[in-house]
Design a protein around this motif. Structure first.
Motif, PDB file in Angstrom:
ATOM      1  N   ALA A 136       0.843  -1.199   0.000  1.00  0.00           N
ATOM      2  CA  ALA A 136       0.000   0.000   0.000  1.00  0.00           C
ATOM      3  C   ALA A 136       0.877   1.248   0.000  1.00  0.00           C
ATOM      4  N   TRP A 137       0.356   2.307  -0.596  1.00  0.00           N
ATOM      5  CA  TRP A 137       1.066   3.579  -0.601  1.00  0.00           C
ATOM      6  C   TRP A 137       0.725   4.348   0.669  1.00  0.00           C
ATOM      7  N   VAL A 138       1.764   4.782   1.379  1.00  0.00           N
ATOM      8  CA  VAL A 138       1.605   5.511   2.634  1.00  0.00           C
ATOM      9  C   VAL A 138       2.320   6.852   2.504  1.00  0.00           C
ATOM     10  N   ARG A 139       1.666   7.914   2.957  1.00  0.00           N
ATOM     11  CA  ARG A 139       2.266   9.244   2.855  1.00  0.00           C
ATOM     12  C   ARG A 139       3.065   9.594   4.101  1.00  0.00           C
ATOM     13  N   ALA A 140       4.199  10.222   3.863  1.00  0.00           N
ATOM     14  CA  ALA A 140       5.091  10.611   4.959  1.00  0.00           C
ATOM     15  C   ALA A 140       5.671  11.989   4.666  1.00  0.00           C
ATOM     16  N   THR A 141       5.916  12.754   5.736  1.00  0.00           N
ATOM     17  CA  THR A 141       6.429  14.117   5.595  1.00  0.00           C
ATOM     18  C   THR A 141       7.642  14.307   6.502  1.00  0.00           C
ATOM     19  N   PRO A 142       8.827  13.888   6.074  1.00  0.00           N
ATOM     20  CA  PRO A 142      10.036  14.019   6.901  1.00  0.00           C
ATOM     21  C   PRO A 142      10.639  15.413   6.764  1.00  0.00           C
ATOM     22  N   VAL A 143       9.855  16.423   7.089  1.00  0.00           N
ATOM     23  CA  VAL A 143      10.203  17.797   6.720  1.00  0.00           C
ATOM     24  C   VAL A 143      10.591  18.652   7.921  1.00  0.00           C
ATOM     25  N   PHE A 144       9.654  18.874   8.848  1.00  0.00           N
ATOM     26  CA  PHE A 144       9.888  19.823   9.940  1.00  0.00           C
ATOM     27  C   PHE A 144      10.644  19.136  11.081  1.00  0.00           C
ATOM     28  N   ASN A 145      11.931  19.455  11.226  1.00  0.00           N
ATOM     29  CA  ASN A 145      12.760  18.784  12.211  1.00  0.00           C
ATOM     30  C   ASN A 145      12.326  19.124  13.638  1.00  0.00           C
ATOM     31  N   ALA A 146      12.724  18.263  14.568  1.00  0.00           N
ATOM     32  CA  ALA A 146      12.240  18.363  15.946  1.00  0.00           C
ATOM     33  C   ALA A 146      12.594  19.691  16.593  1.00  0.00           C
ATOM     34  N   LEU A 147      13.808  20.210  16.348  1.00  0.00           N
ATOM     35  CA  LEU A 147      14.213  21.478  16.948  1.00  0.00           C
ATOM     36  C   LEU A 147      13.286  22.602  16.518  1.00  0.00           C
ATOM     37  N   LEU A 148      13.021  22.701  15.230  1.00  0.00           N
ATOM     38  CA  LEU A 148      12.163  23.775  14.735  1.00  0.00           C
ATOM     39  C   LEU A 148      10.749  23.633  15.289  1.00  0.00           C
ATOM     40  N   CYS A 149      10.252  22.408  15.348  1.00  0.00           N
ATOM     41  CA  CYS A 149       8.910  22.188  15.899  1.00  0.00           C
ATOM     42  C   CYS A 149       8.842  22.629  17.351  1.00  0.00           C
ATOM     43  N   THR A 150       9.881  22.345  18.121  1.00  0.00           N
ATOM     44  CA  THR A 150       9.910  22.756  19.523  1.00  0.00           C
ATOM     45  C   THR A 150       9.846  24.268  19.647  1.00  0.00           C
ATOM     46  N   LEU A 151      10.610  24.974  18.832  1.00  0.00           N
ATOM     47  CA  LEU A 151      10.633  26.429  18.882  1.00  0.00           C
ATOM     48  C   LEU A 151       9.292  27.032  18.492  1.00  0.00           C
ATOM     49  N   TYR A 152       8.587  26.384  17.559  1.00  0.00           N
ATOM     50  CA  TYR A 152       7.298  26.905  17.099  1.00  0.00           C
ATOM     51  C   TYR A 152       6.120  26.323  17.882  1.00  0.00           C
ATOM     52  N   ALA A 208      15.900  35.547  -3.877  1.00  0.00           N
ATOM     53  CA  ALA A 208      16.935  36.580  -3.890  1.00  0.00           C
ATOM     54  C   ALA A 208      17.658  36.596  -5.229  1.00  0.00           C
ATOM     55  N   GLY A 209      17.592  35.471  -5.938  1.00  0.00           N
ATOM     56  CA  GLY A 209      18.220  35.346  -7.251  1.00  0.00           C
ATOM     57  C   GLY A 209      17.377  34.415  -8.093  1.00  0.00           C
ATOM     58  N   SER A 210      17.875  34.049  -9.255  1.00  0.00           N
ATOM     59  CA  SER A 210      17.076  33.215 -10.146  1.00  0.00           C
ATOM     60  C   SER A 210      16.808  31.836  -9.560  1.00  0.00           C
ATOM     61  N   HIS A 211      17.741  31.336  -8.740  1.00  0.00           N
ATOM     62  CA  HIS A 211      17.583  29.988  -8.202  1.00  0.00           C
ATOM     63  C   HIS A 211      17.894  29.901  -6.710  1.00  0.00           C
ATOM     64  N   THR A 212      17.917  31.017  -6.018  1.00  0.00           N
ATOM     65  CA  THR A 212      18.203  31.003  -4.584  1.00  0.00           C
ATOM     66  C   THR A 212      17.148  31.788  -3.823  1.00  0.00           C
ATOM     67  N   THR A 213      16.818  31.306  -2.636  1.00  0.00           N
ATOM     68  CA  THR A 213      15.869  32.034  -1.806  1.00  0.00           C
ATOM     69  C   THR A 213      16.616  33.045  -0.939  1.00  0.00           C
ATOM     70  N   THR A 214      15.881  33.983  -0.396  1.00  0.00           N
ATOM     71  CA  THR A 214      16.478  35.084   0.349  1.00  0.00           C
ATOM     72  C   THR A 214      17.146  34.599   1.631  1.00  0.00           C
ATOM     73  N   ALA A 215      18.059  35.407   2.157  1.00  0.00           N
ATOM     74  CA  ALA A 215      18.801  35.040   3.361  1.00  0.00           C
ATOM     75  C   ALA A 215      17.924  35.155   4.596  1.00  0.00           C
ATOM     76  N   GLY A 216      18.263  34.345   5.592  1.00  0.00           N
ATOM     77  CA  GLY A 216      17.522  34.390   6.846  1.00  0.00           C
ATOM     78  C   GLY A 216      17.656  33.089   7.595  1.00  0.00           C
ATOM     79  N   SER A 217      16.874  32.939   8.662  1.00  0.00           N
ATOM     80  CA  SER A 217      16.903  31.722   9.473  1.00  0.00           C
ATOM     81  C   SER A 217      15.576  31.573  10.193  1.00  0.00           C
ATOM     82  N   LEU A 218      14.870  30.483   9.931  1.00  0.00           N
ATOM     83  CA  LEU A 218      13.627  30.224  10.645  1.00  0.00           C
ATOM     84  C   LEU A 218      13.875  30.014  12.130  1.00  0.00           C
ATOM     85  N   VAL A 219      14.990  29.370  12.474  1.00  0.00           N
ATOM     86  CA  VAL A 219      15.312  29.156  13.876  1.00  0.00           C
ATOM     87  C   VAL A 219      15.478  30.493  14.586  1.00  0.00           C
ATOM     88  N   SER A 220      16.201  31.424  13.969  1.00  0.00           N
ATOM     89  CA  SER A 220      16.401  32.736  14.580  1.00  0.00           C
ATOM     90  C   SER A 220      15.085  33.498  14.706  1.00  0.00           C
TER      91      SER A 220
END
Length: 234
Positions: A136-152, A208-220
Motif C-alpha cells: 500500500a502507498w503511505v504518505r510521509a512528511t520528513p520535513v519539519f525537524n524536531a528542533l524547529l517544531c519545539t521552537l514553534y 533573492a536570485g534566479s535559483h536562490t531564496t532570500t537570506a535568513g533563518s527560521l530558527v532565529s
C-alpha cells in the motif's frame, strides 16, 4: 543495495540514489536497522531525513543541481521540496518504491516575515512523499525537524510506516497550523519546471536570485518571537 525494476525505484537526475553520497547517508541511517525489513528501514530513514537535515526556507538552492538528493545531503539543509527528494531517493536504495507528492497548504503559524515573502499564508507546492509498504502507498512528511517544531510549539510529525503522516492540523496549544487546500499530484520523479516555476510564480518575493531564496533563518525568527537563544542545528 537494490535492483531497479519499476519507475518508483529507478534512479533519476534528482533522485540520484546510486550516488555514493546518498548511499553513505542511507548506510549511516540504517546502522542499527535491518535494511531487509522495509517498514523498519522506511521509518529509520524518515527520522534520518526529518532530523538530520535542517529545515529552512532561507538560503536555499533551487537550481537543478542544488535539488539533487546528493546535493541536499551535502548541504545539510533545505525546505520541504529538498527534504522530500532526499527521502524519496533514500528509500529507493533499499528497494522501497517512492513518489513525490505536492499540495497547496495554508500555514496559520508562519512568521510575519515569511508571510510577507510568501505573499500571505498560502504556500504553493508544499512537498511530501509516498512510499509503498506492505502493498500500500503511505504518505510521509520528513520535513519539519524536531528542533524547529519545539521552537514553534508544534508536535513533530512521527511516522510508523503503516499510517499516513502528512500534516499538522493543530499546534500544541490547539491553534490551527497547516491546512491542505488542494493536492497537485504524485510523481515518480521531480517535476522541476512545474514545481520551481510554480513556486517562483506564486512567491516571487521569496527569491533573492534566479535559483536562490532570500537570506535568513527560521530558527532565529522563532527564537526571537519566543525570547529564547537561537541554536542552529538539524
Amino acid at each position: 543495495m537494490t535492483t531497479e525494476t519499476g519507475t518508483g525505484l529507478r534512479p533519476t537526475r534528482f533522485l540520484d540514489h546510486r550516488s555514493p553520497v546518498v548511499r553513505e547517508f542511507v548506510g549511516e541511517a540504517l546502522r542499527t536497522t535491518d535494511p531487509g525489513n522495509p517498514v523498519d528501514a522506511a521509518v529509520a530513514l524518515y527520522y534520518a531525513v526529518r532530523d538530520g537535515i535542517r529545515y529552512d526556507v532561507y538560503d536555499c538552492d533551487l537550481s537543478a543541481d542544488g535539488l539533487r538528493a546528493s546535493s541536499v545531503i551535502e548541504r545539510g539543509a533545505g525546505f520541504c521540496v529538498h527534504k522530500s527528494i532526499v527521502y524519496a531517493a533514500a528509500v529507493r536504495v533499499v528497494g522501497i518504491e517512492s513518489r513525490l507528492v505536492y499540495a497547496d497548504v495554508r500555514n496559520h503559524l508562519a512568521s510575519p516575515r515569511l508571510r510577507t515573502l510568501m505573499g500571505g499564508d498560502v504556500f504553493r507546492f508544499h512537498s511530501l512523499t509516498s512510499v509503498r509498504l506492505n502493498g500500500a502507498w503511505v504518505r510521509a512528511t520528513p520535513v519539519f525537524n524536531a528542533l524547529l517544531c519545539t521552537l514553534y510549539g508544534i508536535k513533530p510529525l512521527d511516522f510508523d510506516g503503516r499510517t499516513d503522516s502528512y500534516y499538522h492540523p493543530y499546534d500544541e496549544q490547539g491553534r490551527r497550523h497547516m491546512e491542505f487546500l488542494a493536492m497537485r499530484g504524485e510523481f515518480d520523479d521531480f517535476p522541476y519546471a512545474e514545481v520551481v516555476g510554480g513556486i517562483r510564480e506564486a512567491h516571487p518575493l521569496l527569491f533573492a536570485g534566479s535559483h536562490t531564496t532570500t537570506a535568513g533563518s527560521l530558527v532565529s525568527e522563532a527564537a526571537e518571537a519566543t525570547g529564547t537563544t537561537p541554536v542552529e542545528g538539524p
